[in-house]
Design a protein around this motif. Structure first.
Motif, PDB file in Angstrom:
ATOM      1  N   HIS A 158       4.350   4.408  18.230  1.00 47.00           N
ATOM      2  CA  HIS A 158       3.726   3.473  17.047  1.00 47.00           C
ATOM      3  C   HIS A 158       2.446   3.341  16.963  1.00 47.00           C
ATOM      4  O   HIS A 158       1.670   3.586  17.836  1.00 47.00           O
ATOM      5  CB  HIS A 158       4.177   1.839  17.592  1.00 47.00           C
ATOM      6  N   GLN A 159       2.060   3.328  15.549  1.00 44.43           N
ATOM      7  CA  GLN A 159       0.675   3.376  15.211  1.00 44.43           C
ATOM      8  C   GLN A 159       0.194   2.370  14.437  1.00 44.43           C
ATOM      9  O   GLN A 159      -0.850   2.317  13.784  1.00 44.43           O
ATOM     10  CB  GLN A 159       0.478   4.848  14.434  1.00 44.43           C
ATOM     11  N   GLY A 160       0.963   1.202  14.425  1.00 42.51           N
ATOM     12  CA  GLY A 160       0.526   0.068  13.723  1.00 42.51           C
ATOM     13  C   GLY A 160       1.071  -0.457  12.602  1.00 42.51           C
ATOM     14  O   GLY A 160       2.259  -0.036  12.246  1.00 42.51           O
ATOM     15  N   TYR A 161       0.546  -1.216  11.827  1.00 42.59           N
ATOM     16  CA  TYR A 161       0.983  -1.762  10.539  1.00 42.59           C
ATOM     17  C   TYR A 161       0.181  -1.748   9.383  1.00 42.59           C
ATOM     18  O   TYR A 161      -1.109  -1.785   9.260  1.00 42.59           O
ATOM     19  CB  TYR A 161       1.326  -3.330  10.743  1.00 42.59           C
ATOM     20  N   VAL A 162       0.849  -1.651   8.227  1.00 40.59           N
ATOM     21  CA  VAL A 162       0.084  -1.555   6.949  1.00 40.59           C
ATOM     22  C   VAL A 162       0.767  -2.305   5.995  1.00 40.59           C
ATOM     23  O   VAL A 162       1.888  -2.782   5.824  1.00 40.59           O
ATOM     24  CB  VAL A 162       0.189  -0.099   6.275  1.00 40.59           C
ATOM     25  N   ALA A 163      -0.074  -2.909   5.074  1.00 41.57           N
ATOM     26  CA  ALA A 163       0.308  -3.688   3.787  1.00 41.57           C
ATOM     27  C   ALA A 163      -0.370  -3.313   2.691  1.00 41.57           C
ATOM     28  O   ALA A 163      -1.529  -3.046   2.601  1.00 41.57           O
ATOM     29  CB  ALA A 163      -0.177  -5.261   4.140  1.00 41.57           C
TER      30      ALA A 163
END
Length: 287
Positions: A158-163
């Motif tokens: 898992h490498q995070g989140y993006v919006a």
């Protein structure tokens, strides 16, 4: 026609158009199979000054189900709810890897693995336009938030989140009936983990020219995309496009891995649909 001309033309087109409540319907195969090939010329990673050329050949798959929809000008999505004004779905995206031994700034650091993203998308259908020349346009706003994962095909991290909300205009039949064009604008925000994936430098990889750096969350950049597809037949299409990406004001401009405020991607190729289903479905154009 230069693709940049499309953006200058859009305001006049929208003012001259008549709005219609529903897009025209098309009778299309439920599925199509074929192959496609393309060439991409892109920075090694966001803001990198070093670039790579990639040639890819992949199976071409389209599926136009009530829930699962693959291809047809989009990546893939699973539709949960839909009306003439909105669509709620799960959307997907992906990005190429980058070899650190082929990039001067990242030499000695771990490679950047392939990325894929998955998350909810709310698409608001803002306007549909019919023109005197029988061409057709559509304006929509997609509100997207995704989880990002990386893989070297031996494991997944898992490498995070993006919006990344996206405003997009698509036009079918601009100047020629066979031409489909689109322009979209997408500002991007990401959490600290995803920024660190691209711009962080752990102490063990620090050098005299590349000091240690811990990334922070925030604004990533803005992407302007221009795309055109020419439909020679129902089965054979050629396409091309460009993305202009601005990292002005990005949260991690002071990273030693950050190089350029602006980068440009180019790509082009063709698609050949060889097989399709006898069963057909009715879909709004472009859906």
């Amino acid at each position: 026609m230069p693709l940049t001309f499309l953006l200058r033309l859009l305001p006049g087109l929208l003012l001259a158009a008549s709005v219609r409540a529903e897009p025209p319907m098309e009778e299309l195969p439920l599925w199509e199979l074929g192959f496609g090939t393309g060439v991409l010329y892109t920075p090694d990673y966001p803001s990198s000054s070093e670039r790579s050329t990639r040639a890819i050949a992949l199976p071409y798959v389209v599926y136009r189900g009530d829930v699962l929809r693959v291809g047809d000008g989009q990546a893939a999505r699973a539709v949960a709810a839909e009306s003439s004004r909105f669509e709620l779905s799960m959307s997907f995206d992906a990005a190429f890897d980058a070899r650190s031994d082929r990039n001067e700034r990242r030499e000695g650091m771990p490679d950047l693995d392939f990325l894929f993203e998955v998350g909810p998308q709310l698409r608001l259908k803002l306007g549909r336009y019919e023109f005197e020349d029988n061409s057709y346009g559509e304006l929509d706003l997609a509100l997207q938030a995704r989880a990002v994962f990386s893989t070297d095909f031996r494991g997944i991290d898992h490498q995070g989140y993006v919006a990344e909300p996206m405003l997009r205009y698509r036009h079918w039949g601009l100047l020629w009936p066979q031409l489909e064009t689109s322009a979209s604008l997408r500002p991007i925000w990401a959490d600290r983990q995803l920024h660190d994936f691209f711009y962080g430098v752990a102490p063990e990889f620090a050098t005299a020219d590349r000091p240690a750096y811990e990334a922070s969350e925030g604004y990533f950049g803005a992407q302007l995309s221009l795309f055109a597809r020419w439909n020679f037949t129902d089965r054979f299409q050629v396409f091309g496009g460009t993305q202009i990406i601005s990292h002005q004001g990005a949260a991690n401009r002071h990273s030693p891995l950050f190089e350029k405020d602006y980068t440009v991607n180019f790509g082009g190729g063709f698609i050949w649909s060889v097989f399709d289903s006898k069963r057909t479905v009715q879909r709004p154009r472009g859906q």
